[in-house]
Design a protein around this motif. Structure first.
Motif, PDB file in Angstrom:
ATOM      1  N   LYS A  60       0.849  -1.181   0.000  1.00  0.00           N
ATOM      2  CA  LYS A  60       0.000   0.000   0.000  1.00  0.00           C
ATOM      3  C   LYS A  60       0.891   1.238   0.000  1.00  0.00           C
ATOM      4  CE  LYS A  60      -3.722  -2.433   0.186  1.00  0.00           C
ATOM      5  NZ  LYS A  60      -4.564  -2.557  -1.027  1.00  0.00           N
ATOM      6  N   VAL A  61       0.676   2.091  -0.968  1.00  0.00           N
ATOM      7  CA  VAL A  61       1.450   3.323  -1.097  1.00  0.00           C
ATOM      8  C   VAL A  61       0.465   4.482  -1.058  1.00  0.00           C
ATOM      9  CG1 VAL A  61       3.048   4.629  -2.552  1.00  0.00           C
ATOM     10  CG2 VAL A  61       3.187   2.120  -2.488  1.00  0.00           C
ATOM     11  N   HIS A  62       0.443   5.197   0.082  1.00  0.00           N
ATOM     12  CA  HIS A  62      -0.501   6.294   0.275  1.00  0.00           C
ATOM     13  C   HIS A  62       0.217   7.475   0.928  1.00  0.00           C
ATOM     14  CE1 HIS A  62      -4.267   4.419  -0.825  1.00  0.00           C
ATOM     15  NE2 HIS A  62      -4.010   3.376  -0.068  1.00  0.00           N
ATOM     16  N   ALA A  63      -0.219   8.671   0.587  1.00  0.00           N
ATOM     17  CA  ALA A  63       0.336   9.857   1.247  1.00  0.00           C
ATOM     18  C   ALA A  63       0.016   9.836   2.732  1.00  0.00           C
ATOM     19  CB  ALA A  63      -0.209  11.129   0.596  1.00  0.00           C
ATOM     20  N   ASP A  64      -1.200   9.443   3.077  1.00  0.00           N
ATOM     21  CA  ASP A  64      -1.665   9.399   4.472  1.00  0.00           C
ATOM     22  C   ASP A  64      -1.365   8.025   5.062  1.00  0.00           C
ATOM     23  OD1 ASP A  64      -3.036   9.276   6.865  1.00  0.00           O
ATOM     24  OD2 ASP A  64      -4.879  10.156   6.094  1.00  0.00           O
ATOM     25  N   VAL A  65      -0.477   7.975   6.036  1.00  0.00           N
ATOM     26  CA  VAL A  65      -0.051   6.686   6.574  1.00  0.00           C
ATOM     27  C   VAL A  65      -1.192   5.943   7.258  1.00  0.00           C
ATOM     28  CG1 VAL A  65       0.755   7.669   8.774  1.00  0.00           C
ATOM     29  CG2 VAL A  65       1.703   5.494   7.945  1.00  0.00           C
ATOM     30  N   LYS A  66      -2.088   6.654   7.927  1.00  0.00           N
ATOM     31  CA  LYS A  66      -3.196   5.969   8.602  1.00  0.00           C
ATOM     32  C   LYS A  66      -4.154   5.335   7.598  1.00  0.00           C
ATOM     33  CE  LYS A  66      -3.031   8.398  13.004  1.00  0.00           C
ATOM     34  NZ  LYS A  66      -3.772   9.142  14.039  1.00  0.00           N
ATOM     35  N   GLN A  67      -4.347   6.019   6.463  1.00  0.00           N
ATOM     36  CA  GLN A  67      -5.164   5.433   5.406  1.00  0.00           C
ATOM     37  C   GLN A  67      -4.471   4.199   4.828  1.00  0.00           C
ATOM     38  OE1 GLN A  67      -8.340   6.383   4.261  1.00  0.00           O
ATOM     39  NE2 GLN A  67      -8.157   4.386   3.272  1.00  0.00           N
ATOM     40  N   PHE A 133       4.620   5.734   2.759  1.00  0.00           N
ATOM     41  CA  PHE A 133       3.798   6.893   3.097  1.00  0.00           C
ATOM     42  C   PHE A 133       4.654   8.160   3.144  1.00  0.00           C
ATOM     43  CE2 PHE A 133       5.443   4.860   6.855  1.00  0.00           C
ATOM     44  CZ  PHE A 133       5.890   5.887   7.659  1.00  0.00           C
ATOM     45  N   ASN A 134       3.990   9.301   3.018  1.00  0.00           N
ATOM     46  CA  ASN A 134       4.685  10.588   3.119  1.00  0.00           C
ATOM     47  C   ASN A 134       5.151  10.840   4.552  1.00  0.00           C
ATOM     48  OD1 ASN A 134       4.113  11.014   0.452  1.00  0.00           O
ATOM     49  ND2 ASN A 134       2.724  12.739   0.779  1.00  0.00           N
ATOM     50  N   SER A 135       6.374  11.320   4.684  1.00  0.00           N
ATOM     51  CA  SER A 135       6.920  11.650   6.002  1.00  0.00           C
ATOM     52  C   SER A 135       7.525  13.048   5.972  1.00  0.00           C
ATOM     53  CB  SER A 135       7.992  10.634   6.412  1.00  0.00           C
ATOM     54  OG  SER A 135       8.618  11.017   7.620  1.00  0.00           O
ATOM     55  N   GLU A 136       7.179  13.849   6.976  1.00  0.00           N
ATOM     56  CA  GLU A 136       7.718  15.213   7.077  1.00  0.00           C
ATOM     57  C   GLU A 136       9.145  15.226   7.617  1.00  0.00           C
ATOM     58  OE1 GLU A 136       5.008  17.348   9.532  1.00  0.00           O
ATOM     59  OE2 GLU A 136       3.425  17.428   8.002  1.00  0.00           O
ATOM     60  N   ASN A 137       9.644  14.082   8.023  1.00  0.00           N
ATOM     61  CA  ASN A 137      10.968  14.052   8.643  1.00  0.00           C
ATOM     62  C   ASN A 137      12.085  14.426   7.678  1.00  0.00           C
ATOM     63  OD1 ASN A 137      10.127  13.298  11.255  1.00  0.00           O
ATOM     64  ND2 ASN A 137       9.903  11.175  10.598  1.00  0.00           N
ATOM     65  N   TYR A 138      11.852  14.249   6.387  1.00  0.00           N
ATOM     66  CA  TYR A 138      12.873  14.633   5.413  1.00  0.00           C
ATOM     67  C   TYR A 138      13.100  16.148   5.427  1.00  0.00           C
ATOM     68  CZ  TYR A 138      12.715   9.900   3.502  1.00  0.00           C
ATOM     69  OH  TYR A 138      12.803   8.534   3.344  1.00  0.00           O
ATOM     70  N   THR A 139      12.024  16.906   5.497  1.00  0.00           N
ATOM     71  CA  THR A 139      12.171  18.365   5.520  1.00  0.00           C
ATOM     72  C   THR A 139      12.712  18.845   6.867  1.00  0.00           C
ATOM     73  OG1 THR A 139       9.848  18.616   6.186  1.00  0.00           O
ATOM     74  CG2 THR A 139      10.335  18.702   3.840  1.00  0.00           C
ATOM     75  N   LYS A 140      12.442  18.086   7.930  1.00  0.00           N
ATOM     76  CA  LYS A 140      12.910  18.485   9.258  1.00  0.00           C
ATOM     77  C   LYS A 140      14.429  18.442   9.389  1.00  0.00           C
ATOM     78  CE  LYS A 140       8.741  17.153  11.819  1.00  0.00           C
ATOM     79  NZ  LYS A 140       8.155  16.231  12.829  1.00  0.00           N
ATOM     80  N   VAL A 141      15.066  17.574   8.596  1.00  0.00           N
ATOM     81  CA  VAL A 141      16.526  17.453   8.714  1.00  0.00           C
ATOM     82  C   VAL A 141      17.255  18.173   7.590  1.00  0.00           C
ATOM     83  CG1 VAL A 141      16.316  15.238   9.909  1.00  0.00           C
ATOM     84  CG2 VAL A 141      16.617  15.267   7.425  1.00  0.00           C
ATOM     85  N   LEU A 155      14.244  10.565  14.350  1.00  0.00           N
ATOM     86  CA  LEU A 155      12.874  11.000  14.079  1.00  0.00           C
ATOM     87  C   LEU A 155      12.022   9.863  13.509  1.00  0.00           C
ATOM     88  CD1 LEU A 155      13.595  14.502  12.484  1.00  0.00           C
ATOM     89  CD2 LEU A 155      12.506  14.067  14.693  1.00  0.00           C
ATOM     90  N   VAL A 156      12.604   9.083  12.604  1.00  0.00           N
ATOM     91  CA  VAL A 156      11.864   7.976  11.980  1.00  0.00           C
ATOM     92  C   VAL A 156      11.547   6.891  13.005  1.00  0.00           C
ATOM     93  CG1 VAL A 156      12.053   6.054  10.347  1.00  0.00           C
ATOM     94  CG2 VAL A 156      12.653   8.367   9.623  1.00  0.00           C
ATOM     95  N   GLN A 157      12.500   6.583  13.869  1.00  0.00           N
ATOM     96  CA  GLN A 157      12.240   5.575  14.893  1.00  0.00           C
ATOM     97  C   GLN A 157      11.088   5.999  15.800  1.00  0.00           C
ATOM     98  OE1 GLN A 157      16.102   5.113  16.717  1.00  0.00           O
ATOM     99  NE2 GLN A 157      16.678   3.437  15.336  1.00  0.00           N
ATOM    100  N   ALA A 158      11.042   7.278  16.143  1.00  0.00           N
ATOM    101  CA  ALA A 158       9.949   7.785  16.972  1.00  0.00           C
ATOM    102  C   ALA A 158       8.623   7.712  16.214  1.00  0.00           C
ATOM    103  CB  ALA A 158      10.241   9.220  17.395  1.00  0.00           C
ATOM    104  N   LEU A 185       7.665  -0.810   6.885  1.00  0.00           N
ATOM    105  CA  LEU A 185       7.173   0.559   6.863  1.00  0.00           C
ATOM    106  C   LEU A 185       8.223   1.444   6.188  1.00  0.00           C
ATOM    107  CD1 LEU A 185       5.715   0.767  10.469  1.00  0.00           C
ATOM    108  CD2 LEU A 185       4.421   0.622   8.351  1.00  0.00           C
ATOM    109  N   LEU A 186       7.814   2.161   5.157  1.00  0.00           N
ATOM    110  CA  LEU A 186       8.767   2.938   4.359  1.00  0.00           C
ATOM    111  C   LEU A 186       8.318   4.398   4.250  1.00  0.00           C
ATOM    112  CD1 LEU A 186      11.277   2.966   2.503  1.00  0.00           C
ATOM    113  CD2 LEU A 186       9.736   2.417   0.599  1.00  0.00           C
ATOM    114  N   PRO A 187       8.867   5.287   5.093  1.00  0.00           N
ATOM    115  CA  PRO A 187       8.571   6.719   4.954  1.00  0.00           C
ATOM    116  C   PRO A 187       9.348   7.298   3.771  1.00  0.00           C
ATOM    117  CG  PRO A 187      10.100   6.355   6.777  1.00  0.00           C
ATOM    118  CD  PRO A 187       9.747   5.004   6.241  1.00  0.00           C
ATOM    119  N   VAL A 188       8.666   8.052   2.926  1.00  0.00           N
ATOM    120  CA  VAL A 188       9.308   8.663   1.753  1.00  0.00           C
ATOM    121  C   VAL A 188       8.959  10.149   1.717  1.00  0.00           C
ATOM    122  CG1 VAL A 188       9.257   6.508   0.425  1.00  0.00           C
ATOM    123  CG2 VAL A 188       7.352   8.124   0.238  1.00  0.00           C
ATOM    124  N   PRO A 189       9.740  10.962   0.991  1.00  0.00           N
ATOM    125  CA  PRO A 189       9.415  12.388   0.900  1.00  0.00           C
ATOM    126  C   PRO A 189       8.073  12.628   0.210  1.00  0.00           C
ATOM    127  CG  PRO A 189      11.686  11.985   0.238  1.00  0.00           C
ATOM    128  CD  PRO A 189      11.027  10.643   0.359  1.00  0.00           C
TER     129      PRO A 189
END
Length: 206
Positions: A60-67, A133-141, A155-158, A185-189
């Protein structure tokens, strides 16, 4: 999407050491054709214990991780229905020639899929699931310099730790918390950029 199926296949072969038996993408007759059932089927045979583990893939590849989590668990529930499993096993038997097995190995493998053969008692079913899923952690670093990788890992571990509670809750709600599941689980920009890059790479986009 196809990018998720491809990534799940690589992770299942690499991490779980389970070669692919059927690639559902190869059975498509057009890019618009949906994949019914699992996204891919892998197998791992233990010669020492004479056991076979079949891995049924769901991506499943979705912007919203909960979805993405909701959709993934719904797909897992559907895939675990006996009639769905039988359909998938028939596909494995039908396309076993594509798995690269010699005749002797193919014959032994098919014994595990025969419900009337004693070997079938030594077959285990496991679901593999990729959630991208989309993750904001890329922009945070971005722009923090040499420590970016360590900070990103933190950040990803948390983030993944917080998601584990949501996943556990939904598995229990569907009464499948004891089902064997290998979860990636794969967070991506950007999942949209991931899809476009993959489709361009395989020639589906100019």
């Amino acid at each position: 999407g196809e990018a998720g199926e491809f990534l799940l296949s690589i992770l299942t072969e690499w991490v779980l050491q389970a070669p692919q038996l059927i690639a559902k993408m190869s059975l498509k007759t057009s890019r618009a054709m949906p994949v019914h059932g699992s996204d891919g089927i892998h197998g791992r045979f233990s010669a020492a214990h004479k056991t076979l583990t079949l891995f049924w893939g769901e991506s499943k590849v979705h912007a919203d991780v909960k979805q993405a989590i909701r959709d993934a668990i719904e797909s897992i529930v559907e895939a675990n229905k006996p009639e769905k499993q039988q359909h998938e096993i028939k596909l494995v038997a039908r396309y076993i020639d594509f798995a690269g097995l010699d005749d002797t190995s193919k014959k032994e493998f098919l014994r595990f899929l025969d419900p009337f053969d004693e070997a079938s008692n030594n077959k285990t079913n496991t679901t593999t699931c990729l959630i991208a899923f989309n993750s904001e952690n890329y922009t945070k670093v971005a722009g923090i310099g040499a420590n970016a990788e360590n900070k990103f890992r933190e950040l990803v571990q948390a983030e993944l730790h917080s998601l584990s509670a949501e996943i556990s809750r939904r598995l229990k709600a569907e009464n499948i918390e004891n089902q064997l599941i290998e979860l990636f689980l794969l967070p991506v920009p950007s999942v949209e950029d991931l899809r476009k890059a993959f489709q361009a790479k395989i020639g589906w986009l100019p």
